[in-house]
Design an enzyme around this catalytic site. Structure first.
Site, PDB file in Angstrom:
ATOM      1  N   CYS A 102     -58.691 -51.738  16.775  1.00 29.65           N
ATOM      2  CA  CYS A 102     -58.489 -52.360  18.283  1.00 29.65           C
ATOM      3  C   CYS A 102     -59.843 -52.921  18.543  1.00 29.65           C
ATOM      4  CB  CYS A 102     -57.757 -51.458  19.206  1.00 29.65           C
ATOM      5  SG  CYS A 102     -57.749 -52.182  20.833  1.00 29.65           S
ATOM      6  N   HIS A 103     -59.638 -54.075  19.426  1.00 29.41           N
ATOM      7  CA  HIS A 103     -60.887 -54.627  19.904  1.00 29.41           C
ATOM      8  C   HIS A 103     -61.420 -53.543  20.915  1.00 29.41           C
ATOM      9  CE1 HIS A 103     -63.345 -57.786  22.117  1.00 29.41           C
ATOM     10  NE2 HIS A 103     -63.348 -58.354  20.821  1.00 29.41           N
ATOM     11  N   THR A 104     -60.842 -52.665  21.366  1.00 27.68           N
ATOM     12  CA  THR A 104     -61.623 -51.640  22.449  1.00 27.68           C
ATOM     13  C   THR A 104     -62.639 -50.966  21.525  1.00 27.68           C
ATOM     14  OG1 THR A 104     -59.469 -51.593  23.883  1.00 27.68           O
ATOM     15  CG2 THR A 104     -61.128 -49.839  23.842  1.00 27.68           C
ATOM     16  N   HIS A 130     -58.584 -45.037  18.217  1.00 24.18           N
ATOM     17  CA  HIS A 130     -57.590 -44.686  19.232  1.00 24.18           C
ATOM     18  C   HIS A 130     -56.129 -45.205  18.935  1.00 24.18           C
ATOM     19  CE1 HIS A 130     -58.618 -48.610  20.807  1.00 24.18           C
ATOM     20  NE2 HIS A 130     -57.395 -48.600  21.345  1.00 24.18           N
ATOM     21  N   GLU A 131     -55.956 -46.134  17.968  1.00 20.87           N
ATOM     22  CA  GLU A 131     -54.904 -46.590  17.559  1.00 20.87           C
ATOM     23  C   GLU A 131     -54.343 -46.004  16.252  1.00 20.87           C
ATOM     24  OE1 GLU A 131     -53.556 -50.837  18.549  1.00 20.87           O
ATOM     25  OE2 GLU A 131     -54.001 -50.939  16.605  1.00 20.87           O
ATOM     26  N   CYS A 180     -48.730 -35.977  32.063  1.00 13.13           N
ATOM     27  CA  CYS A 180     -48.775 -34.714  32.278  1.00 13.13           C
ATOM     28  C   CYS A 180     -47.302 -34.241  32.741  1.00 13.13           C
ATOM     29  CB  CYS A 180     -49.829 -34.326  33.086  1.00 13.13           C
ATOM     30  SG  CYS A 180     -49.642 -34.844  34.955  1.00 13.13           S
ATOM     31  N   CYS A 222     -48.038 -34.741  37.915  1.00 15.15           N
ATOM     32  CA  CYS A 222     -48.736 -35.408  38.870  1.00 15.15           C
ATOM     33  C   CYS A 222     -47.797 -36.509  39.465  1.00 15.15           C
ATOM     34  CB  CYS A 222     -50.063 -36.048  38.316  1.00 15.15           C
ATOM     35  SG  CYS A 222     -49.813 -37.663  37.344  1.00 15.15           S
ATOM     36  N   CYS A 230     -46.823 -39.504  37.439  1.00 17.08           N
ATOM     37  CA  CYS A 230     -45.972 -39.111  36.324  1.00 17.08           C
ATOM     38  C   CYS A 230     -44.455 -39.079  37.012  1.00 17.08           C
ATOM     39  CB  CYS A 230     -46.483 -37.933  35.504  1.00 17.08           C
ATOM     40  SG  CYS A 230     -47.662 -38.104  34.490  1.00 17.08           S
ATOM     41  N   CYS A 267     -51.368 -41.607  34.688  1.00 11.70           N
ATOM     42  CA  CYS A 267     -51.377 -40.111  35.060  1.00 11.70           C
ATOM     43  C   CYS A 267     -52.638 -39.699  35.517  1.00 11.70           C
ATOM     44  CB  CYS A 267     -51.248 -39.568  33.491  1.00 11.70           C
ATOM     45  SG  CYS A 267     -51.251 -37.663  33.570  1.00 11.70           S
ATOM     46  N   ARG A 277     -55.158 -40.056  32.307  1.00  5.72           N
ATOM     47  CA  ARG A 277     -55.580 -41.642  32.303  1.00  5.72           C
ATOM     48  C   ARG A 277     -56.686 -42.146  31.534  1.00  5.72           C
ATOM     49  NH1 ARG A 277     -56.208 -44.328  38.268  1.00  5.72           N
ATOM     50  NH2 ARG A 277     -54.194 -42.801  38.565  1.00  5.72           N
ATOM     51  N   CYS A 281     -51.147 -48.539  20.905  1.00  4.09           N
ATOM     52  CA  CYS A 281     -52.117 -49.386  21.736  1.00  4.09           C
ATOM     53  C   CYS A 281     -51.662 -50.849  21.898  1.00  4.09           C
ATOM     54  CB  CYS A 281     -53.577 -49.241  21.501  1.00  4.09           C
ATOM     55  SG  CYS A 281     -54.657 -50.070  22.515  1.00  4.09           S
ATOM     56  N   ARG A 340     -54.154 -57.024  12.635  1.00  2.00           N
ATOM     57  CA  ARG A 340     -54.584 -55.637  12.585  1.00  2.00           C
ATOM     58  C   ARG A 340     -55.206 -55.318  11.013  1.00  2.00           C
ATOM     59  NH1 ARG A 340     -55.913 -55.296  17.254  1.00  2.00           N
ATOM     60  NH2 ARG A 340     -54.897 -53.698  18.667  1.00  2.00           N
TER      61      ARG A 340
END
Length: 425
Positions: free
Chosen positions: A91-93, A113-114, A143, A146, A149, A157, A161, A223, A418
């Site tokens: 991912c670009h992140t 993360h993906e 969670c 909270c 949520c 969250c 988060r 993502c 991707r």
């Protein structure tokens, strides 16, 4: 193994007796997936509670090629899950934090993360997941306790988060990764670190999915695609027949186009400075394509002329503040809504004429398309399984873990969408 044999026996009995071919296909997939999960759970029982050695792509310096290292992954602690990552995508992140041009450099680090994978073991207090489950690890979480949520309008969250500066796990701020050679800790990334064959994630950021969804496609839902589709269906919420302009035709923007089609938009206009994106605009069924470089007038004026006064919805996917201002100006008075999806630089400042608001234009933003991970994301899985969402066309390259730097090269050069990384090197 007795349970596996029994399940397979049930499958063949069903195939012999059933007269409905669709049910045969669906139910056979379910039984075989269940059998595979049992087999995986059996294999994982020998590693539960132990340190696992595996391969991981480690970023040692900003902008330098990732290095495939032998690492150790510690067992999960309370409310944690250890996952055998099967597939990851870039991912670009990941690229953004690897380059570290506008963010504090944190190295060494395992990015990613993906992804998708299979639960290997769980820590104390985890009751909703078990070894063998097919799952998506997420950069955000739910969670369930909270105020955010419990609010149906929020997915932010307070406990889980996104936190790009956290280097370890939430419970003790310690890393579960270390190098085998010298036991040096390696920092986590977004609580996921999926460029490792095994990773440890907080249980609130792990979503169980239907095992019939192929894992090499499932990873895409953790993502970018979810963010793009959700920006339309959950945030912009256009009426059927609406006009929608999308700034930036990367994976997220094209996923927003998919959401626009699902919502019944009559006109989907893509805006991108890369002329090669015209091909993707056509492939993904957009009705119009604008390259701002080919017009002497500001793009918002072009959009207003095309849509008889302004578009109903604008989705900004580049993170460029000038593009966001153009999106705001392009909206139709009275009901136009602009949604910020792309992530601007930390010092960016948005400015617009206050009369845009008095003229009843709205601007808002979203993280992860406003999907609550555990309760919302399964709806996208169902859309795919019911042939309402196509994922294959987002996949333009495939590489093995040992070739992961090719994925970065493709993204830097703007080649494709991707890249799927097979972690089973």
């Amino acid at each position: 193994m007795h349970s596996l044999q029994k399940q397979r026996s049930l499958l063949f009995q069903y195939l012999r007796s059933s007269s409905n071919s669709n049910n045969i296909i669906h139910n056979s997939k379910m039984i075989l997936s269940s059998s595979s999960s049992l087999l995986l759970a059996s294999n994982f029982s020998s590693t539960a509670g132990k340190v696992i050695p595996c391969k991981a792509a480690v970023a040692w310096e900003a902008g330098k090629p990732l290095v495939i290292e032998d690492v150790e992954v510690a067992p999960p602690q309370a409310k944690e899950v250890r996952i055998n990552i099967k597939y990851s995508s870039l991912c670009h992140t990941d690229l953004y934090f690897w380059e570290s041009k506008s963010v504090p450099p944190i190295f060494p680090r395992i990015l990613g993360h993906e992804a998708s994978g299979v639960v290997e073991s769980v820590g104390d207090g985890v009751s909703n997941l078990k070894p063998g489950d097919h799952v998506l690890p997420l950069f955000t979480g739910e969670c369930g306790e909270c105020p955010n949520c419990k609010c149906e309008d929020s997915n932010m969250c307070e406990v889980l988060r996104i936190n790009p500066t956290r280097e370890g796990m939430i419970s003790d701020e310690k890393s579960r990764f270390s190098t085998i050679k010298d036991k040096e800790p390696i920092s986590h990334f977004l609580g996921t670190s999926t460029f490792s064959q095994y990773t440890v994630v907080h249980s609130g950021s792990v979503v169980k999915i239907n095992p019939t969804l192929p894992l090499d496609k499932a990873c895409l839902l953790s993502c970018g695609i979810s963010t793009g589709i959700g920006s339309i269906l959950n945030v912009a919420k256009p009426k059927k027949g609406a006009s929608i302009a999308i700034f930036g035709l990367g994976t997220v923007g094209l996923a927003a186009a998919e959401g626009a089609k699902i919502a019944g938009a009559s006109r989907i206009i893509g805006i991108d400075k890369n002329p090669n994106k015209l091909e993707y605009a056509m492939k993904f069924g957009l009705t119009d394509f604008i390259n701002p470089e080919e017009h002497e007038r500001p793009v918002h004026e072009v959009l207003k002329e095309m849509t008889n006064g302004g578009v109903d919805r604008c989705i900004e996917c580049t993170g460029n503040i000038n593009a966001l201002m153009s999106a705001m100006e392009a909206l139709h008075d009275g009901w136009g809504v602009a949604v910020l999806v792309g992530v601007p630089s930390g010092d960016a400042v948005f400015k617009t004429n206050p009369f845009n608001f008095l003229n009843e234009k709205t601007i808002t933003g979203t993280t992860f398309g406003n999907y609550k991970p555990k309760t919302g994301l399964p709806t996208l899985v169902d859309m795919f399984l019911n042939n309402k969402l196509e994922l294959d066309k987002f996949i333009t390259h495939r590489v093995r873990l040992s070739e992961i730097n090719k994925a970065f090269d493709y993204m830097i050069k703007g080649q494709g969408l991707r890249t799927i990384i097979d972690m089973n090197d």
